[in-house]
Design an enzyme around this catalytic site. Sequence first.
Site, PDB file in Angstrom:
ATOM      1  N   MET A   6      -1.392  -2.884   5.470  1.00  0.00           N
ATOM      2  CA  MET A   6      -0.785  -2.180   5.848  1.00  0.00           C
ATOM      3  C   MET A   6      -0.363  -1.498   6.922  1.00  0.00           C
ATOM      4  O   MET A   6      -0.912  -1.150   7.440  1.00  0.00           O
ATOM      5  CB  MET A   6      -1.621  -0.898   5.471  1.00  0.00           C
ATOM      6  N   ILE A  39       1.316  -2.848  10.212  1.00  0.00           N
ATOM      7  CA  ILE A  39       2.921  -3.836  11.338  1.00  0.00           C
ATOM      8  C   ILE A  39       2.450  -4.916  12.273  1.00  0.00           C
ATOM      9  O   ILE A  39       1.221  -4.467  13.166  1.00  0.00           O
ATOM     10  CB  ILE A  39       3.645  -2.489  12.075  1.00  0.00           C
ATOM     11  N   LEU A  87      10.174  -5.216  10.338  1.00  0.00           N
ATOM     12  CA  LEU A  87       9.332  -4.699   9.053  1.00  0.00           C
ATOM     13  C   LEU A  87       9.965  -5.109   7.620  1.00  0.00           C
ATOM     14  O   LEU A  87      11.415  -4.436   7.871  1.00  0.00           O
ATOM     15  CB  LEU A  87       8.850  -3.040   9.407  1.00  0.00           C
ATOM     16  N   HIS A 139       6.617  -6.877  -1.358  1.00  0.00           N
ATOM     17  CA  HIS A 139       7.233  -5.631  -0.349  1.00  0.00           C
ATOM     18  C   HIS A 139       7.600  -5.501  -2.353  1.00  0.00           C
ATOM     19  O   HIS A 139       8.419  -5.841  -2.710  1.00  0.00           O
ATOM     20  CB  HIS A 139       8.376  -6.032   0.452  1.00  0.00           C
TER      21      HIS A 139
HETATM   22  C1  GRF Z   1       1.668  -4.035  -3.825  1.00  0.00           C
HETATM   23  O1  GRF Z   1       2.694  -3.299  -4.716  1.00  0.00           O
HETATM   24  C2  GRF Z   1       2.296  -4.253  -2.779  1.00  0.00           C
HETATM   25  O2  GRF Z   1       3.952  -5.177  -2.980  1.00  0.00           O
HETATM   26  C3  GRF Z   1       2.633  -3.721  -1.333  1.00  0.00           C
HETATM   27  O3  GRF Z   1       1.143  -2.873  -1.697  1.00  0.00           O
HETATM   28  C4  GRF Z   1       0.765  -3.027  -3.336  1.00  0.00           C
HETATM   29  C5  GRF Z   1      -0.433  -3.789  -3.025  1.00  0.00           C
HETATM   30  O4  GRF Z   1      -1.437  -3.823  -3.995  1.00  0.00           O
HETATM   31  N1  GRF Z   1       2.815  -4.672  -0.645  1.00  0.00           N
HETATM   32  P1  GRF Z   1      -2.432  -4.754  -4.359  1.00  0.00           P
HETATM   33  O5  GRF Z   1      -3.620  -4.240  -3.102  1.00  0.00           O
HETATM   34  O6  GRF Z   1      -1.897  -5.459  -4.331  1.00  0.00           O
HETATM   35  O7  GRF Z   1      -3.327  -4.063  -5.580  1.00  0.00           O
END
Ligand code: GRF
Length: 208
Positions: free
Chosen positions: A90, A92, A144, A109
């Site tokens: 999470m 950028i 992004l 994503h």
């Molecule tokens: C997933 O939905 C992914 O697409 C998004 O963040 C979430 C991460 O879930 N980028 P996890 O940490 O892999 O369980």
Amino acid sequence: MKRIVILISGRGSNMEALVEACAREAWSARVAAVISNRADAAGLAYAAARGIATAVVEHRAYADREGFDAALAQAIDAHGADLVVLAGFMRILTPGFVQRYAGRLLNIHPSLLPAFPGLHTHRRAIEAGCKLAGATVHYVTAALDHGPIVAQAVVPVLSGDTEHTLAARVLASEHRLYPMAVRWAVDDALLTADGVVRQRDGAPQLLL
Ligand code: GRF
């Protein structure tokens, strides 16, 4: 044997799906390290229990994105990464970081890009009245949640869905989609031309 470094920020269920598929399908790769920007990322314990090297590069310890990304790159390069896989990471990333790993940096994503980049994708899909939702694996570029699309998974939006029920359905599809796409990258089976990615053997890049 290629080396995969996976970046996480939390739960790490996609990372788990990748680690398991890599072992189960005997990929010509190994997950060399799992790196998080948060020490409390739950996925770190899973990786450590599987004997995978883990590291934490706390973004809060750096004054700016450039400083953080430089430290992150150092941690990644310490493991000789051939592929860098973002799995719920999470942060950028700076254009410099993205450029350094161009063509070997993947993200997943939880929407059918280019629809709904950014956060709260499931809520936004429901509010827009979408009948389809899904997930996208793409090469990371400086913009992004943009970049050449490697593969997509589609799920229905059902009447009565909440963002939580839809998220769960999409996540289950992510756990099939991401291993499929990363394996193609491991096998050098992806060709990009004019921003469009093709699977070398013509394998369907869509999971229904
Ligand atoms: C997933 O939905 C992914 O697409 C998004 O963040 C979430 C991460 O879930 N980028 P996890 O940490 O892999 O369980």
